[in-house]
Enzyme design. Structure first.
Site, PDB file in Angstrom:
ATOM      1  NE  ARG A 165      -3.841  -2.292   0.352  1.00 59.58           N
ATOM      2  CZ  ARG A 165      -3.639  -3.539  -0.068  1.00 59.58           C
ATOM      3  NH1 ARG A 165      -2.540  -3.840  -0.739  1.00 59.58           N
ATOM      4  NH2 ARG A 165      -4.535  -4.472   0.150  1.00 59.58           N
ATOM      5  CB  SER A 225      -9.722  -1.665   3.335  1.00 60.14           C
ATOM      6  OG  SER A 225     -10.395  -2.832   2.924  1.00 60.14           O
ATOM      7  CD  GLU A 250      -5.881   0.104   2.214  1.00 58.78           C
ATOM      8  OE1 GLU A 250      -6.395  -0.040   1.107  1.00 58.78           O
ATOM      9  OE2 GLU A 250      -5.849  -0.785   3.084  1.00 58.78           O
TER      10      GLU A 250
END
Length: 341
Positions: A166, A239, A335
């Site tokens: 990520r 998410s 995130e």
């Protein structure tokens, strides 16, 4: 003006999937990437803050943006066939899910596990988006970007993009690059990723014995639709929390203490832990304060039940982070990008 449009005091509520009612001092919608140098040379833009926005599916706005929001609305897909591999240059403003579906329709493999992720193609390498055992970086050959420091177009190969979980060079240098296009290398044939989060079970339910990439994509659509709330129905950014990566010794200790812990031992004596499991075990799944809360469908998803402000949503997210750390000694990280006023 050719290639772009400027809007003052622009509302952003429809441009972020958390549905936060923030505004931008100036919104620049750009349809032609070659006009970037001209646009960025405007004194009001050159001397102020600049924030690049795709579909707003991976941000939390905690206030108004005192500067320019640059919305990439460029379009275009160019394919070069190289034997069994297609090299595909895609404009940053193309919708990611539309592109994935197009690749499947063309018979290209690799991106099937990444279907139904909201956002633009230009945002994909920044976050190194991933789902169901696949990361986009695996199929990115290079990224074209406008370098705000060098003031020129640069092409960064896969290695230069410094992809990680990520993460990427672009995410670590948010004020340096504006992604204008992404070049993918997609094979006609690719080993399917079936061993993650119920894909095999879903294929069995579908009655598929010999899956092709489009079958895997359909299975992922079923799984995501069941698990994740629709941003069109309730504000969310998918998410919200990363799966934390910890030292193997800490992972093993947690597993001894909590036998049900979902974790994946990895390389370099590190373990990846399920953030969803940690959040649910800490009691936050379905919890709500005012209009800010955690989805009752998936513990990773921070939701806006109505008119929560960005500050209220971020305060609730921090409560979750602190609660998990107090319970398990593991600190979660968001995130999405957190963009302040």
């Amino acid at each position: 003006m050719g290639g772009y449009t400027l809007i003052e005091n622009a509302p952003l509520v429809a441009r972020n999937t958390m549905r936060v009612a923030a505004r931008a001092k100036l919104l620049a919608e750009i349809r032609d990437a070659t006009k970037l140098p001209e646009l960025l040379d405007f004194p009001a833009i050159r001397n102020g803050r600049l924030f690049v926005l795709g579909e707003g599916s991976n941000i939390l706005l905690t206030g108004d943006v005192d500067g320019t929001v640059l919305a990439m609305e460029t379009r275009g897909v160019h394919v070069e066939q190289d034997g069994d591999v297609a090299r595909i240059a895609v404009a940053a403003g193309e919708r990611w899910d539309d592109f994935v579906r197009w690749t499947l329709g063309q018979g290209f493999a690799g991106l099937e596990n990444l279907i139904l992720i909201p956002g633009t193609v230009g945002a994909a390498p920044i976050q190194n988006i991933g789902a169901y055992g696949t990361e986009v970086a695996e199929f990115i050959e290079s990224v074209e970007a406008w370098d705000l420091v060098e003031r020129k177009v640069v092409t960064l190969d896969h290695g230069a993009c410094a992809f990680a979980y990520r993460d990427s060079l672009f995410k670590r240098n948010p004020n340096r690059f504006i992604v204008t296009a992404v070049r993918f290398a997609l094979p006609r044939s690719h080993a399917l990723r079936l061993d993650y989060a119920g894909i095999r079970e879903e294929l069995e339910r579908m009655g598929v014995e010999k899956p092709a990439p489009f079958h895997v994509a359909e299975a992922v659509v079923h799984l995501r639709t069941r698990k994740l709330p629709d941003p069109a129905v309730i504000g969310n950014a998918g998410s919200f929390f990363k799966n934390p990566i910890v030292a193997a010794a800490q992972g093993e200790a947690l597993k001894r203490e909590h036998a049900e812990l979902v974790a994946w031992p990895g390389a370099n004596a590190r373990w990846k832990l399920s953030a969803a499991w940690l959040i649910e075990a800490a009691g936050f799944k379905g919890m709500r304060e005012g209009d800010a809360g955690i989805s009752n469908r998936h513990a990773l998803v921070l939701v806006n039940h109505g008119k929560a402000s960005g500050q209220e949503l971020w305060a609730f997210a921090q409560r979750v982070i602190e609660g998990v750390q107090a319970r398990f000694g593991v600190r979660l990280e968001p995130e999405p990008m957190i963009v302040g006023g």
